[in-house]
Motif scaffolding. Structure first.
Motif, PDB file in Angstrom:
ATOM      1  N   ALA A   1      30.632  49.581  38.940  1.00 19.13           N
ATOM      2  CA  ALA A   1      31.805  48.829  39.391  1.00 19.13           C
ATOM      3  C   ALA A   1      32.901  48.868  38.329  1.00 19.13           C
ATOM      4  O   ALA A   1      34.081  49.038  38.651  1.00 19.13           O
ATOM      5  CB  ALA A   1      31.421  47.391  39.701  1.00 19.13           C
TER       6      ALA A   1
ATOM      7  N   GLY B   1      26.911  46.704  38.009  1.00 16.85           N
ATOM      8  CA  GLY B   1      28.005  46.338  37.117  1.00 16.85           C
ATOM      9  C   GLY B   1      28.713  47.481  36.431  1.00 16.85           C
ATOM     10  O   GLY B   1      29.950  47.537  36.421  1.00 16.85           O
TER      11      GLY B   1
ATOM     12  N   SER C   1      34.728  48.979  47.020  1.00 17.70           N
ATOM     13  CA  SER C   1      33.903  48.409  45.949  1.00 17.70           C
ATOM     14  C   SER C   1      34.061  46.896  45.882  1.00 17.70           C
ATOM     15  O   SER C   1      33.096  46.175  45.613  1.00 17.70           O
ATOM     16  CB  SER C   1      34.236  49.051  44.601  1.00 17.70           C
ATOM     17  OG  SER C   1      35.453  48.585  44.076  1.00 17.70           O
ATOM     18  N   MET C   2      35.247  46.404  46.157  1.00 15.80           N
ATOM     19  CA  MET C   2      35.453  44.953  46.136  1.00 15.80           C
ATOM     20  C   MET C   2      34.855  44.284  47.367  1.00 15.80           C
ATOM     21  O   MET C   2      34.368  43.154  47.286  1.00 15.80           O
ATOM     22  CB  MET C   2      36.945  44.627  46.021  1.00 15.80           C
ATOM     23  CG  MET C   2      37.511  44.924  44.653  1.00 15.80           C
ATOM     24  SD  MET C   2      36.814  43.880  43.335  1.00 15.80           S
ATOM     25  CE  MET C   2      35.478  44.893  42.710  1.00 15.80           C
TER      26      MET C   2
ATOM     27  N   SER D   1      37.606  39.140  44.104  1.00 15.57           N
ATOM     28  CA  SER D   1      37.075  40.274  44.870  1.00 15.57           C
ATOM     29  C   SER D   1      37.751  40.380  46.225  1.00 15.57           C
ATOM     30  O   SER D   1      38.127  41.471  46.660  1.00 15.57           O
ATOM     31  CB  SER D   1      35.567  40.136  45.066  1.00 15.57           C
ATOM     32  OG  SER D   1      34.900  40.213  43.839  1.00 15.57           O
TER      33      SER D   1
ATOM     34  N   TYR E   1      32.117  45.370  48.761  1.00 18.67           N
ATOM     35  CA  TYR E   1      30.704  45.344  48.382  1.00 18.67           C
ATOM     36  C   TYR E   1      30.435  44.173  47.437  1.00 18.67           C
ATOM     37  O   TYR E   1      29.463  43.429  47.602  1.00 18.67           O
ATOM     38  CB  TYR E   1      30.305  46.666  47.719  1.00 18.67           C
ATOM     39  CG  TYR E   1      28.898  46.646  47.188  1.00 18.67           C
ATOM     40  CD1 TYR E   1      27.829  46.934  48.018  1.00 18.67           C
ATOM     41  CD2 TYR E   1      28.633  46.336  45.861  1.00 18.67           C
ATOM     42  CE1 TYR E   1      26.532  46.908  47.555  1.00 18.67           C
ATOM     43  CE2 TYR E   1      27.351  46.300  45.377  1.00 18.67           C
ATOM     44  CZ  TYR E   1      26.289  46.586  46.227  1.00 18.67           C
ATOM     45  OH  TYR E   1      25.007  46.546  45.751  1.00 18.67           O
ATOM     46  N   ALA E   2      31.296  44.015  46.427  1.00 16.89           N
ATOM     47  CA  ALA E   2      31.118  42.929  45.463  1.00 16.89           C
ATOM     48  C   ALA E   2      31.140  41.579  46.164  1.00 16.89           C
ATOM     49  O   ALA E   2      30.321  40.701  45.872  1.00 16.89           O
ATOM     50  CB  ALA E   2      32.209  42.982  44.392  1.00 16.89           C
ATOM     51  N   TYR E   3      32.057  41.420  47.095  1.00 17.95           N
ATOM     52  CA  TYR E   3      32.152  40.131  47.779  1.00 17.95           C
ATOM     53  C   TYR E   3      30.918  39.862  48.625  1.00 17.95           C
ATOM     54  O   TYR E   3      30.292  38.812  48.528  1.00 17.95           O
ATOM     55  CB  TYR E   3      33.415  40.042  48.641  1.00 17.95           C
ATOM     56  CG  TYR E   3      33.506  38.694  49.298  1.00 17.95           C
ATOM     57  CD1 TYR E   3      33.907  37.592  48.553  1.00 17.95           C
ATOM     58  CD2 TYR E   3      33.127  38.500  50.613  1.00 17.95           C
ATOM     59  CE1 TYR E   3      33.941  36.327  49.122  1.00 17.95           C
ATOM     60  CE2 TYR E   3      33.161  37.242  51.188  1.00 17.95           C
ATOM     61  CZ  TYR E   3      33.574  36.162  50.432  1.00 17.95           C
ATOM     62  OH  TYR E   3      33.588  34.915  50.987  1.00 17.95           O
TER      63      TYR E   3
ATOM     64  N   VAL F   1      27.392  40.240  46.260  1.00 11.61           N
ATOM     65  CA  VAL F   1      27.235  39.352  45.109  1.00 11.61           C
ATOM     66  C   VAL F   1      27.680  37.929  45.423  1.00 11.61           C
ATOM     67  O   VAL F   1      26.914  36.976  45.285  1.00 11.61           O
ATOM     68  CB  VAL F   1      28.024  39.898  43.892  1.00 11.61           C
ATOM     69  CG1 VAL F   1      27.921  38.958  42.709  1.00 11.61           C
ATOM     70  CG2 VAL F   1      27.545  41.294  43.531  1.00 11.61           C
ATOM     71  N   HIS F   2      28.906  37.765  45.867  1.00 11.55           N
ATOM     72  CA  HIS F   2      29.483  36.433  46.004  1.00 11.55           C
ATOM     73  C   HIS F   2      29.018  35.681  47.243  1.00 11.55           C
ATOM     74  O   HIS F   2      28.715  34.489  47.177  1.00 11.55           O
ATOM     75  CB  HIS F   2      31.008  36.509  45.987  1.00 11.55           C
ATOM     76  CG  HIS F   2      31.545  37.013  44.693  1.00 11.55           C
ATOM     77  ND1 HIS F   2      31.545  36.261  43.543  1.00 11.55           N
ATOM     78  CD2 HIS F   2      32.078  38.220  44.355  1.00 11.55           C
ATOM     79  CE1 HIS F   2      32.054  36.961  42.557  1.00 11.55           C
ATOM     80  NE2 HIS F   2      32.397  38.162  43.025  1.00 11.55           N
TER      81      HIS F   2
END
Length: 152
Positions: free
Chosen positions: A56, A53, A83-84, A107, A86-88, A91-92
């Motif tokens: 990011a 977090g 980075s987005m 994301s 990776y976030a998607y 995480v998502h």
């Protein structure tokens, strides 16, 4: 009509870059400093160095600001797009396959918006463009912005 749209394209890309960069930087500022609603809407901030977090949020604030200014746009957009992604995916997508189901719409949209900027560059109204004009002027070259299209 097509010629007019072609002339406006750098300005449309520039405005797109400014809006996307501003929105992304706001996410980082909210997470790091608790402004604009704070981390996850709680009004708080992320503890420094927490993975992923805090990192990011730093990418969001710094990368978003660079994109907003049009400074090192292609590199900043590549890092922020990654980075987005990776976030998607990290995480998502664990929650569900589709962004509408897993809350990853932002994301996914930021990822693709920044990837577009990797290929288009900063457009008009960016610091990158000022440096390109100065460099071309110093070497006596003409930039694409200085050249007028020849009618066919």
């Amino acid at each position: 009509m097509n010629g007019r749209l072609d002339k406006a394209q750098p300005y449309a890309v520039g405005l797109f870059r400014i809006v996307v960069g501003l929105l992304f930087a706001c996410h980082g500022a909210a997470s790091l400093f608790g402004v604009l609603g704070g981390a996850a809407g709680t009004g708080g901030t992320l503890a420094a160095g927490t993975w992923p977090g805090w990192y990011a949020a730093v990418i969001q604030l710094v990368g978003g600001t660079f994109v907003l200014l049009g400074l090192g746009t292609r590199v900043a957009a590549l890092i922020t797009s990654g980075s987005m992604a990776y976030a998607y995916f990290d995480v998502h997508q664990q929650a569900a396959l589709w962004p509408i189901q897993n809350g990853g719409e932002a994301s996914a949209m930021f990822c693709w918006a920044f990837l577009l900027l990797v290929f288009t560059g900063s457009g008009a109204l960016g610091v990158d463009r000022l440096f390109a004009k100065r460099s071309a002027t110093a070497t006596g070259e003409r930039t694409s912005a200085d050249q007028t299209p020849v009618a066919a």
